[in-house]
Scaffold this motif. Structure first.
Motif, PDB file in Angstrom:
ATOM      1  N   LEU A   1       0.839  -1.204   0.000  1.00 25.92           N
ATOM      2  CA  LEU A   1       0.000   0.000   0.000  1.00 25.92           C
ATOM      3  C   LEU A   1       0.875   1.256   0.000  1.00 25.92           C
ATOM      4  O   LEU A   1       0.590   2.225  -0.711  1.00 25.92           O
TER       5      LEU A   1
ATOM      6  N   TRP B   1       0.890   3.976  -3.116  1.00 23.51           N
ATOM      7  CA  TRP B   1       0.435   5.345  -2.872  1.00 23.51           C
ATOM      8  C   TRP B   1       1.565   6.360  -2.969  1.00 23.51           C
ATOM      9  O   TRP B   1       1.355   7.497  -3.402  1.00 23.51           O
TER      10      TRP B   1
ATOM     11  N   LEU C   1      -7.551  -1.537  -3.483  1.00 21.66           N
ATOM     12  CA  LEU C   1      -6.968  -0.601  -4.445  1.00 21.66           C
ATOM     13  C   LEU C   1      -7.849  -0.476  -5.682  1.00 21.66           C
ATOM     14  O   LEU C   1      -8.030   0.624  -6.213  1.00 21.66           O
TER      15      LEU C   1
ATOM     16  N   GLN D   1     -10.671   1.739  -5.029  1.00 20.83           N
ATOM     17  CA  GLN D   1     -10.274   3.139  -4.911  1.00 20.83           C
ATOM     18  C   GLN D   1      -9.885   3.754  -6.260  1.00 20.83           C
ATOM     19  O   GLN D   1      -9.561   4.931  -6.314  1.00 20.83           O
TER      20      GLN D   1
ATOM     21  N   SER E   1      -5.649   1.776   3.925  1.00 22.69           N
ATOM     22  CA  SER E   1      -5.238   2.312   2.631  1.00 22.69           C
ATOM     23  C   SER E   1      -5.417   3.823   2.595  1.00 22.69           C
ATOM     24  O   SER E   1      -4.539   4.553   2.111  1.00 22.69           O
TER      25      SER E   1
END
Length: 203
Positions: A57, A61, A94, A97, A187
């Motif tokens: 993660l 990111w 993910l 998102q 996350s």
């Protein structure tokens, strides 16, 4: 950047990070800024015990944040003190998102292409030891994302700087009704902090 992902980023509350966490994040801000000032590549290796959840993660990111804030020559990696597999719930969160997740090798340790933009190279996600040949061997910052790895690896060969930025393991929710929400919140927390870090960098 994919529109759903852009909307997810806009919802992050980057200005609400506590002073305590800002102090934890500052060494990484300083490391990245120093590299940018020197016109050198920024190589970041996010390290956790199993390279299955938090380190992935963080890698994903951080890479997205560098593109979002147009910070050049940033290469994000991840590794563990042992090799396992990217936990499927991480890929699912993910994807929810706004990322596009492509499984490009189906093994006990699957390899994923994690896309955040139609025209950018995907992030390659799979579990590996921190010193795997896929990762840099020198001139990188080592970010310890879990306390076990931080305590268990007092020395990371090749790392210019070692920075503990630890997160609670979402694994604690596995097998419970709260699992999806816990992974989502972890996350979001990591995304928020990585966005904050790169928002502080001046070119």
């Amino acid at each position: 950047m994919y529109s759903v992902l852009s909307e997810s980023i806009k919802r992050l509350q980057v200005n609400n990070i506590s002073e305590e966490r800002v102090k934890v994040l500052q060494p990484l801000v300083d490391y990245i800024q120093q590299k940018v000032n020197q016109n050198k590549a920024v190589n970041l290796n996010f390290i956790c015990t199993h390279n299955s959840r938090r380190s992935h993660l963080s890698q994903v990111w951080a890479q997205v944040a560098s593109v979002y804030f147009d910070i050049p020559n940033v290469n994000c990696y991840s590794g563990g003190t042992e090799e396992t597999a990217l936990f499927p719930k991480v890929a699912e969160i993910l994807e929810n998102q706004g990322f596009q997740i492509l499984k490009i090798a189906e093994t006990n340790n699957p390899i994923y292409a994690i896309k955040f933009d139609e025209n950018e190279m995907p992030i390659i996600g799979f579990s590996k030891k921190y010193d795997n040949a896929f990762n840099p061997v020198a001139q990188f910052g080592a970010i310890m994302t879990c306390s076990q790895a931080d305590e268990g690896c007092p020395f990371i060969p090749g790392a210019e700087k070692r920075m503990p930025i630890t997160y609670e393991d979402p694994k604690i929710s596995d097998g419970t009704l709260q699992q999806t929400e816990v992974y989502k919140q972890r996350s979001i927390q990591i995304a928020t902090e990585m966005m904050y870090i790169f928002s502080q960098i001046t070119k």
